[in-house]
Design a protein around this motif. Structure first.
Motif, PDB file in Angstrom:
ATOM      1  N   ALA A  87       0.864  -1.185   0.000  1.00  0.00           N
ATOM      2  CA  ALA A  87       0.000   0.000   0.000  1.00  0.00           C
ATOM      3  C   ALA A  87       0.897   1.230   0.000  1.00  0.00           C
ATOM      4  O   ALA A  87       1.828   1.338   0.797  1.00  0.00           O
ATOM      5  CB  ALA A  87      -0.917   0.016   1.224  1.00  0.00           C
ATOM      6  N   GLY A  88       0.606   2.137  -0.922  1.00  0.00           N
ATOM      7  CA  GLY A  88       1.409   3.344  -1.035  1.00  0.00           C
ATOM      8  C   GLY A  88       0.533   4.576  -1.084  1.00  0.00           C
ATOM      9  O   GLY A  88      -0.553   4.568  -1.662  1.00  0.00           O
ATOM     10  N   LEU A  89       1.000   5.640  -0.445  1.00  0.00           N
ATOM     11  CA  LEU A  89       0.296   6.917  -0.391  1.00  0.00           C
ATOM     12  C   LEU A  89       1.127   7.968  -1.120  1.00  0.00           C
ATOM     13  O   LEU A  89       2.314   8.151  -0.825  1.00  0.00           O
ATOM     14  CB  LEU A  89       0.074   7.342   1.065  1.00  0.00           C
ATOM     15  N   MET A  90       0.509   8.642  -2.074  1.00  0.00           N
ATOM     16  CA  MET A  90       1.165   9.735  -2.767  1.00  0.00           C
ATOM     17  C   MET A  90       0.401  11.011  -2.426  1.00  0.00           C
ATOM     18  O   MET A  90      -0.766  11.161  -2.788  1.00  0.00           O
ATOM     19  CB  MET A  90       1.171   9.508  -4.282  1.00  0.00           C
ATOM     20  N   GLU A  96       4.789   7.616   0.289  1.00  0.00           N
ATOM     21  CA  GLU A  96       4.978   6.920   1.565  1.00  0.00           C
ATOM     22  C   GLU A  96       4.466   5.489   1.434  1.00  0.00           C
ATOM     23  O   GLU A  96       3.393   5.258   0.857  1.00  0.00           O
ATOM     24  CB  GLU A  96       4.213   7.600   2.695  1.00  0.00           C
ATOM     25  N   THR A  97       5.190   4.545   2.006  1.00  0.00           N
ATOM     26  CA  THR A  97       4.712   3.166   2.096  1.00  0.00           C
ATOM     27  C   THR A  97       3.909   3.008   3.378  1.00  0.00           C
ATOM     28  O   THR A  97       4.412   3.298   4.467  1.00  0.00           O
ATOM     29  CB  THR A  97       5.879   2.170   2.097  1.00  0.00           C
ATOM     30  N   ILE A  98       2.661   2.567   3.274  1.00  0.00           N
ATOM     31  CA  ILE A  98       1.793   2.445   4.453  1.00  0.00           C
ATOM     32  C   ILE A  98       1.217   1.034   4.577  1.00  0.00           C
ATOM     33  O   ILE A  98       0.182   0.827   5.202  1.00  0.00           O
ATOM     34  CB  ILE A  98       0.650   3.482   4.395  1.00  0.00           C
ATOM     35  N   THR A  99       1.926   0.056   4.033  1.00  0.00           N
ATOM     36  CA  THR A  99       1.431  -1.329   4.024  1.00  0.00           C
ATOM     37  C   THR A  99       1.107  -1.826   5.428  1.00  0.00           C
ATOM     38  O   THR A  99       0.061  -2.449   5.657  1.00  0.00           O
ATOM     39  CB  THR A  99       2.469  -2.257   3.369  1.00  0.00           C
ATOM     40  N   SER A 100       1.986  -1.540   6.369  1.00  0.00           N
ATOM     41  CA  SER A 100       1.800  -2.055   7.731  1.00  0.00           C
ATOM     42  C   SER A 100       0.654  -1.375   8.467  1.00  0.00           C
ATOM     43  O   SER A 100       0.261  -1.817   9.550  1.00  0.00           O
ATOM     44  CB  SER A 100       3.093  -1.892   8.529  1.00  0.00           C
ATOM     45  N   SER A 101       0.134  -0.316   7.906  1.00  0.00           N
ATOM     46  CA  SER A 101      -0.940   0.427   8.567  1.00  0.00           C
ATOM     47  C   SER A 101      -2.319   0.090   8.029  1.00  0.00           C
ATOM     48  O   SER A 101      -3.311   0.675   8.455  1.00  0.00           O
ATOM     49  CB  SER A 101      -0.690   1.933   8.424  1.00  0.00           C
ATOM     50  N   LEU A 128      -2.057   8.194  10.772  1.00  0.00           N
ATOM     51  CA  LEU A 128      -1.288   8.173   9.530  1.00  0.00           C
ATOM     52  C   LEU A 128      -1.242   9.554   8.894  1.00  0.00           C
ATOM     53  O   LEU A 128      -1.964  10.469   9.283  1.00  0.00           O
ATOM     54  CB  LEU A 128      -1.930   7.208   8.535  1.00  0.00           C
ATOM     55  N   SER A 129      -0.402   9.686   7.876  1.00  0.00           N
ATOM     56  CA  SER A 129      -0.433  10.891   7.077  1.00  0.00           C
ATOM     57  C   SER A 129      -1.813  11.024   6.441  1.00  0.00           C
ATOM     58  O   SER A 129      -2.502  10.034   6.196  1.00  0.00           O
ATOM     59  CB  SER A 129       0.636  10.843   5.978  1.00  0.00           C
ATOM     60  N   GLN A 130      -2.218  12.247   6.163  1.00  0.00           N
ATOM     61  CA  GLN A 130      -3.545  12.489   5.619  1.00  0.00           C
ATOM     62  C   GLN A 130      -3.536  12.409   4.092  1.00  0.00           C
ATOM     63  O   GLN A 130      -2.494  12.526   3.457  1.00  0.00           O
ATOM     64  CB  GLN A 130      -4.043  13.862   6.076  1.00  0.00           C
ATOM     65  N   LEU A 131      -4.719  12.208   3.551  1.00  0.00           N
ATOM     66  CA  LEU A 131      -4.891  12.194   2.108  1.00  0.00           C
ATOM     67  C   LEU A 131      -5.221  13.609   1.668  1.00  0.00           C
ATOM     68  O   LEU A 131      -6.343  14.083   1.846  1.00  0.00           O
ATOM     69  CB  LEU A 131      -6.001  11.220   1.711  1.00  0.00           C
ATOM     70  N   THR A 136      -3.386  10.271  -3.700  1.00  0.00           N
ATOM     71  CA  THR A 136      -3.895   8.941  -4.039  1.00  0.00           C
ATOM     72  C   THR A 136      -3.332   7.890  -3.090  1.00  0.00           C
ATOM     73  O   THR A 136      -2.240   8.049  -2.530  1.00  0.00           O
ATOM     74  CB  THR A 136      -3.525   8.532  -5.485  1.00  0.00           C
ATOM     75  N   ILE A 137      -4.089   6.828  -2.924  1.00  0.00           N
ATOM     76  CA  ILE A 137      -3.647   5.616  -2.230  1.00  0.00           C
ATOM     77  C   ILE A 137      -3.846   4.461  -3.197  1.00  0.00           C
ATOM     78  O   ILE A 137      -4.904   4.359  -3.839  1.00  0.00           O
ATOM     79  CB  ILE A 137      -4.460   5.342  -0.964  1.00  0.00           C
ATOM     80  N   GLU A 138      -2.866   3.616  -3.309  1.00  0.00           N
ATOM     81  CA  GLU A 138      -3.015   2.409  -4.105  1.00  0.00           C
ATOM     82  C   GLU A 138      -2.573   1.224  -3.257  1.00  0.00           C
ATOM     83  O   GLU A 138      -1.481   1.261  -2.681  1.00  0.00           O
ATOM     84  CB  GLU A 138      -2.185   2.465  -5.393  1.00  0.00           C
ATOM     85  N   LEU A 139      -3.435   0.229  -3.140  1.00  0.00           N
ATOM     86  CA  LEU A 139      -3.069  -0.959  -2.359  1.00  0.00           C
ATOM     87  C   LEU A 139      -3.418  -2.216  -3.137  1.00  0.00           C
ATOM     88  O   LEU A 139      -4.375  -2.241  -3.915  1.00  0.00           O
ATOM     89  CB  LEU A 139      -3.735  -0.955  -0.981  1.00  0.00           C
ATOM     90  N   GLN A 140      -2.619  -3.226  -2.916  1.00  0.00           N
ATOM     91  CA  GLN A 140      -2.817  -4.518  -3.565  1.00  0.00           C
ATOM     92  C   GLN A 140      -3.162  -5.533  -2.491  1.00  0.00           C
ATOM     93  O   GLN A 140      -2.415  -5.702  -1.519  1.00  0.00           O
ATOM     94  CB  GLN A 140      -1.554  -4.944  -4.325  1.00  0.00           C
ATOM     95  N   MET A 141      -4.302  -6.201  -2.665  1.00  0.00           N
ATOM     96  CA  MET A 141      -4.774  -7.113  -1.620  1.00  0.00           C
ATOM     97  C   MET A 141      -5.157  -8.453  -2.216  1.00  0.00           C
ATOM     98  O   MET A 141      -5.493  -8.586  -3.389  1.00  0.00           O
ATOM     99  CB  MET A 141      -5.960  -6.479  -0.874  1.00  0.00           C
TER     100      MET A 141
END
Length: 419
Positions: A87-90, A96-101, A128-131, A136-141
């Motif tokens: 999961a990444g936040l731009m 920022e990598t936010i996978t663990s969150s 967490l950091s705000q949007l 954008t947030i992109e996550l792969q699940m």
């Protein structure tokens, strides 16, 4: 007269500035959800894909307030697991990598359908950091079960047979502070939704004017499952429901809320939830209150809607107001000065912006000698509208209230409320 002309020049300039500013600061929460299916096989032991969230509003959003739900059938009663591979936040701070969150939980539907008996809710830890706007947030699940047995995706509500392509799916839902803002939840055919009306409520902590805060529920065979405020469930001591379906919020609960606007999600065992918009106010120390009644109109019907001033305790010399409305719901046709506006031909101006869905109201004492102030309660304006669709609500909302002052140009405190 010279002072009057200069005041109008200033007032009109402020009105223009106010409108531009209000368009920037009054955005509603808008987040675009896109889904990309990366596991296209109908029979597979691993379901999943990519989820992209884009902040299309001009407000910054706390990630913990966003929840995504993916609906499917488990096929066999096995323990379900969600794997977030990345999961990444731009945003404004870069990448920022936010996978663990990333958080997840699985819930069984209280009213299963042919293509959904379970959903996984994906969210984010607090802090967490705000949007930020345009962020954008992109996550792969991935979703698996404890025995790694195959799923039949043909009977899964959120499954999309368009592999490796981002689409805006109506079957993957997005929630902001517990309120559905994108997508459609699965539902059983034949279920009749419960009806909650009105959905606009207000409560005034001013003991002189406070009254019952209640609405009517028509259950249509359903039962109440929960009432939540910002994700937290109300207890049975916070409200009551009588045998006629009148839902009353108890004063002790309302008094515990700070002044502001709240969205209460009323959920049932089946069918759609309803969202009550609750405004908490306290007019005890306000000079006056501006009120707007809720109404019910059908498509094609016209109405003249008053915007009223109540409890006027001091003369009003000038006021600069901007309102917004849903241009897909109504057409604002005309705005007239109300009965309490003195010398209205000189002191009152209005402008309708149909393409933006806004209108301006500007009052300024024409004589500037204290002889033509607004000094009484009543209709400040009357707004003629035509409904484009059926609706039951207050037709307008305030974007900004500025430059409200008395004869000495001292700021006057005012509260806007919907009844």
């Amino acid at each position: 007269m010279k002072r009057r002309n200069s005041l109008w020049a200033i007032g009109l300039a402020v009105a223009t500035t106010s409108l531009l500013t209000s368009q920037l600061v009054a955005a509603t929460t808008q987040v675009k959800l896109e889904y990309c299916n990366t596991m296209a096989s109908i029979s597979t032991n691993t379901m999943g894909g990519k989820i992209k969230l884009t902040n299309t509003s001009n407000e910054t959003i706390n990630l913990e307030d966003l929840k995504v739900r993916y609906y499917y059938t488990v096929d066999e009663p096995l323990t379900q697991t969600l794997w977030c591979d990345h999961a990444g936040l731009m945003g404004s701070k870069g990448y920022e990598t936010i996978t663990s969150s990333v958080t997840s939980k699985f819930e069984a539907l209280s009213s299963p359908t042919e293509n959904a008996d379970t959903y996984v809710e994906i969210g984010f830890k607090s802090g967490l950091s705000q949007l930020t706007p345009n962020g954008t947030i992109e996550l792969q699940m991935r979703i698996t079960n404890s025995s790694w047995k195959n799923y039949n995706q043909a009977n899964d509500y959120s499954y999309e047979a368009t592999p490796n392509t981002y689409i805006i799916s109506e079957h993957v839902t997005l929630y902001y502070k517990g309120v559905l803002i994108s997508g459609s939840e699965p539902r059983n055919e034949g279920v009749v939704d419960a009806i909650v009306t009105p959905l606009e409520l207000s409560y005034d902590k001013n003991k002189a004017v406070s009254g019952a805060c209640e609405t009517q529920i028509t259950f249509n065979g359903n039962t109440l499952a929960s009432i939540k405020n910002n994700g937290g469930s109300l207890g049975t001591s916070d409200y009551s429901i009588d045998d006629k379906g009148i839902l009353t919020f108890n004063a002790s609960y309302l008094e515990s809320l700070a002044e502001g606007d709240y969205q209460l999600v009323v959920s049932f065992n089946a069918g759609k939830s309803s969202v009550i918009h609750l405004q908490i106010m306290d007019t005890t120390d306000y000079d006056f209150a501006m009120t707007l009644e809720t109404l019910q109109l059908k498509a094609g019907e016209e109405a003249i809607i008053p915007i009223k001033l109540n409890n006027v305790s001091t003369g009003i010399n000038n006021a600069n107001l901007v309102f917004t409305y849903d241009k897909e719901l109504i057409e604002v046709q005309e705005i007239l000065a109300g009965e309490i506006v003195p010398n209205s031909e000189l002191s009152f101006k209005s402008a309708i912006h149909q393409t933006k869905g806004t209108f301006n109201l500007l009052f300024a004492s024409a004589e500037q000698d204290g002889s033509d102030l607004i000094t009484q309660s009543g209709d400040m304006v009357q707004v003629k509208i035509k409904a484009k669709k059926d609706f039951t609500s207050a037709p307008f909302k305030v974007l900004s209230m500025k430059d409200i002052a008395d004869a000495q140009l001292k700021k006057i405190t005012v509260l806007f409320k919907v009844k």
